[in-house]
Design an enzyme around this catalytic site. Structure first.
Site, PDB file in Angstrom:
ATOM      1  N   ASP A 105      19.251  31.175  62.310  1.00 36.35           N
ATOM      2  CA  ASP A 105      19.207  30.303  63.788  1.00 36.35           C
ATOM      3  C   ASP A 105      19.874  28.808  63.191  1.00 36.35           C
ATOM      4  O   ASP A 105      19.848  28.430  62.117  1.00 36.35           O
ATOM      5  CB  ASP A 105      18.112  30.387  64.569  1.00 36.35           C
ATOM      6  CG  ASP A 105      18.498  30.260  65.955  1.00 36.35           C
ATOM      7  OD1 ASP A 105      17.585  30.558  66.886  1.00 36.35           O
ATOM      8  OD2 ASP A 105      19.632  29.648  66.190  1.00 36.35           O
ATOM      9  N   TRP A 106      19.905  28.249  64.226  1.00 36.50           N
ATOM     10  CA  TRP A 106      20.771  26.629  64.175  1.00 36.50           C
ATOM     11  C   TRP A 106      19.485  25.804  63.121  1.00 36.50           C
ATOM     12  O   TRP A 106      18.539  25.762  63.621  1.00 36.50           O
ATOM     13  CB  TRP A 106      20.631  26.059  65.338  1.00 36.50           C
ATOM     14  CG  TRP A 106      21.281  24.603  65.555  1.00 36.50           C
ATOM     15  CD1 TRP A 106      20.656  23.497  65.147  1.00 36.50           C
ATOM     16  CD2 TRP A 106      22.507  24.356  65.791  1.00 36.50           C
ATOM     17  NE1 TRP A 106      21.326  22.474  65.121  1.00 36.50           N
ATOM     18  CE2 TRP A 106      22.753  22.787  65.456  1.00 36.50           C
ATOM     19  CE3 TRP A 106      23.521  24.959  66.016  1.00 36.50           C
ATOM     20  CZ2 TRP A 106      23.881  22.315  65.849  1.00 36.50           C
ATOM     21  CZ3 TRP A 106      24.903  24.189  66.499  1.00 36.50           C
ATOM     22  CH2 TRP A 106      24.879  22.862  66.067  1.00 36.50           C
TER      23      TRP A 106
END
Ligand code: GLC
Length: 742
Positions: free
Chosen positions: A277-278
């Site tokens: 994820d980010w």
């Protein structure tokens, strides 16, 4: 239950599979270590969907061969430009894969995913994803970071809007359908995109519903609550999985070898891409489990996580880790092989520009068919929570006073995660009712933020007093749900209750239309407002879809995918709870009153509120009536080789046609681990005309009885089970028992 993933290669016709494998292996042999590491680096092009990180120049990075995929690009033109840099100007010429969060529509925006789940109709979820893929693929997107499959039991968490509610089985059915819709039959087709099951795993269990907070769950809870929807996505052949931000057993998901290599890859057979994820790789440092990006890179690649979204850890550390002999190059090769396989399955080696066709873009985006599909899904997503004295549907010729800023707010109808959605494409409830009603008065009454001033209030009271019916739009702003949007108080924001209090004081019946991305704590509204229609954030066709229900052209069939609490103090609250050693629910004690004597005191309950939610999982009213009769099992005993058939006759005894969502729950009475009081195992939408009856059958096998036993394995244990048939988790109409024998 344990599953075996359908890998991307498994899904290719033999000759295509051979071509892709051969191309991948030859590329892998040609690429230098630096170029291979570059493939694993994903950068953000235009708009951030997370915290500010690194500032590598995307164009230069592509030219230097340091980037393998890009997310959040601006448009087809920019996508084509990036691809030209990669294919025609970089040394290796390997095409990029381009990603965007296409969550509930690309340009034709559908209801938020929690709303789609309220349809209890997987085909609606598949239709929404199919349209989204068609439009996204025409707009340069190869890879969507969807579906979110996080099971949510805490409505304070804003991302419950993004998935399919509190139940593993409903979430599995809906998520499987979404993957099928996005990926279609052929990832190389020009109307399909790679899907991504996220966030692996347990993100929905964020403590206190606070975003990015600690998750601390048992393996049993992981396997029985949070894992099943991921397994359902693997069964559908999902081509990527995204690491969650959270911990599991105090180790971040991104670097958690137990979760990725052991459970996802070895046990469940997932052989395709795991993307972070980010900056979830980089956040290992914040979690305090890595001292620097070198440790981050080692831990994540060894855990089996392939693509690094924006942290830069792989780009800056992986080459040296291999050269220092700390990380074996075979781990890099395995990760690069999985990403190149995605590019091969997407057909990017044959034609890197296949998804950048401006002519197809104009032909496929926001078409009338797509709008009609969005209206159909929005109709089916609405849940009639309450309808005293048949306040709804609106009587022919009635004068209606429409109140509330949300009724006139195009942007809020798109919900959070709106991809390329444009408020100008939205038809609001105000616009539609003005068009379809002869006598409509609109008064704002309260701003879409819930602010009420005396003048607005007076004008609303005056308009409602003069009308036959008041339709009042209340709820949240779209920005109050989604990522980084946890709320500790779940009542109607601002002064909306003050508005409702004033309007229910008039003699005019009031119907509330709820716009929200999560269950709300609306106990006052539930007590005083005679009709409540849950509309969620319905997308571009908000007005027509809600008007179809309000005006009786569509009989609402939605059911809650997540229960509404009486108050935040009950949270986490969910129907498939464990019994506890002192269950209160099965005692004939009125839990809405304080304990009258010791016998009512020493049980699992509160002093001040009931245990039960305001509106239960599976709840939803209708404009007609349905009765259930003849619930029966075709046998009282089964072995692990048998099938049990459950039948029920449903009759529409009302005046209108409608759809009933028949629900079948199981209760495993005695087992080696405590089991939930009931678990949804089947459901079916039954369309019946007035007076029509139908007999519905459900087939169950021992596989449906399996759980994570005290022997740490999935198995069905012999013993007695209840089959509970009903229209909601708190509205069971019949219970039949059977026994599983050796
Ligand atoms: C966000 C979200 C994730 C999304 C990603 C890229 O932080 O957690 O769901 O896909 O970043 O936008």
């Amino acid at each position: 239950m344990a599953t075996q993933a359908q890998t991307l290669l498994d899904q290719l016709p033999p000759e295509r599979r051979a071509e892709v494998e051969e191309r991948v292996e030859s590329l892998l042999a040609e690429l230098s270590l630096e170029q291979k590491v570059g493939q694993l680096n994903q950068l953000n092009a235009d708009f951030a969907t997370g915290t500010a990180v690194g500032d590598m120049d995307v164009e230069q990075g592509i030219l230097d061969g340091d980037i393998g995929s890009v997310l959040n690009f601006a448009d087809v033109e920019e996508a084509r430009h990036f691809q030209e840099l990669a294919v025609e100007e970089s040394d290796h010429g390997v095409p990029l894969v381009l990603a965007l969060d296409v969550i509930h529509g690309h340009r034709t925006i559908f209801p938020i995913p929690l709303g789609e789940a309220a349809s209890w109709n997987p085909e609606m979820a598949a239709l929404s994803a199919r349209v989204a893929a068609t439009e996204a693929a025409a707009d340069g997107v190869h890879w969507t970071f969807a579906p979110s499959v996080d099971v949510g039991r805490d409505p304070r968490w804003g991302r419950v809007m993004e998935a399919a509610g509190e139940d593993p089985y409903l979430a599995s059915e809906i998520s499987n359908a979404r993957v099928r819709g996005f990926q279609g039959e052929d990832l190389a087709a020009d109307d399909t995109v790679l899907a991504c099951a996220k966030h692996y795993v347990g993100y929905g269990a964020s403590e206190a519903g606070r975003e990015y907070n600690t998750v601390d769950i048992s393996e049993t809870n992981l396997r029985e609550v949070h894992l099943p929807p991921f397994e359902a996505c693997l069964d559908a052949g999902v081509g990527s999985v995204m690491n969650a931000f959270n911990l599991y057993e105090r180790i971040p998901a991104s670097s958690n070898e137990t979760l990725v290599n052991d459970l996802l890859r070895s046990e469940l057979g997932f052989e395709d891409v795991v993307v972070s994820d980010w900056n979830s790789f980089g956040e290992l440092v914040e979690h305090g489990v890595a001292g620097d990006l070198r440790e981050v890179a080692r831990a994540c690649i060894e855990a089996g996580s392939d693509v690094d979204m924006v942290s830069g850890a792989y780009a800056t550390e992986l080459v040296e880790l291999v050269e220092d002999g700390v990380v074996d190059e075979s781990l890099v090769d395995a990760a690069v092989r999985r990403l190149l396989t995605v590019k091969g399955a997407l057909g990017l080696f044959e034609d890197p520009y296949r998804y950048f066709d401006e002519e197809r873009q104009s032909r496929r985006i926001l078409t009338e068919d797509h709008r009609e599909a969005a209206r159909e899904v929005a109709r089916e997503s609405q849940v009639l929570l309450k309808n005293e004295s048949d306040v709804l549907p609106v009587d022919d010729g009635a004068s209606v006073a429409l109140v509330g800023g949300l009724a006139d707010s195009a942007t809020d109808m798109l919900g959070a995660w709106r991809a390329e959605g444009d408020p100008d494409d939205v038809t609001t409830l105000r616009t539609t009712l003005a068009d379809r009603l002869d006598d409509l008065t609109y008064v704002e009454g309260c701003s879409r933020d819930g602010a009420v001033d005396d003048a607005q209030l007076a004008a609303a009271v005056e308009a409602v007093t003069a009308a036959d019916l008041a339709v009042v739009a209340v709820g949240e702003r779209y920005s109050q749900t989604g990522e980084a949007a946890s709320r500790a108080h779940l009542d109607l924001p601002g002064d909306q209750r003050r508005l409702l209090e004033a309007l229910v004081e008039t003699d005019t019946p009031v119907a509330a239309v709820l716009f929200n991305g999560r269950p709300l704590a609306i106990d006052w509204t539930a007590e005083h407002v005679p009709a409540i229609l849950e509309a969620w954030f319905p997308g571009v066709e908000a007005g027509p879809a809600i008007a179809d229900v309000l005006l009786g052209e569509y009989n609402p069939s939605g059911r809650l995918p997540m229960c509404f609490p009486v108050t935040e103090g009950q949270i986490p609250i969910y129907y498939n709870r464990l019994r506890t050693g002192r269950p209160a629910e099965n005692a004939d004690v009125d839990l809405t009153e304080p304990p009258a004597d010791p016998a009512e005191k020493y049980m699992s309950r509160y002093l001040d509120v009931p245990n039960e939610p305001l509106y239960a999982f599976g709840h939803g009213e209708t404009y007609t009536e349905f009765t259930y009769t003849d619930v029966s099992l075709d046998t009282a005993t089964i072995t692990s080789a048998d099938t049990l058939s459950v039948t029920v006759t449903v009759e529409n005894t009302g005046e209108r046609s409608g759809t009933e969502v028949v629900q079948v729950y199981l209760n495993d009475l005695v087992a080696s681990r405590a089991r939930p009081v009931r678990e949804l195992v089947r459901f079916e939408n039954v369309d019946l005309d007035a007076g029509e009856a139908a007999t519905v059958s459900f087939e169950l096998t021992a596989a449906d009885l399996e759980f994570w036993t005290a022997d740490d394995e999935y198995a069905a244990e012999p013993g007695e089970f209840e089959v509970q048939v009903g229209r909601a988790a708190d509205d069971i109409v019949a219970v039949e028992t059977f026994e599983l024998v050796e």
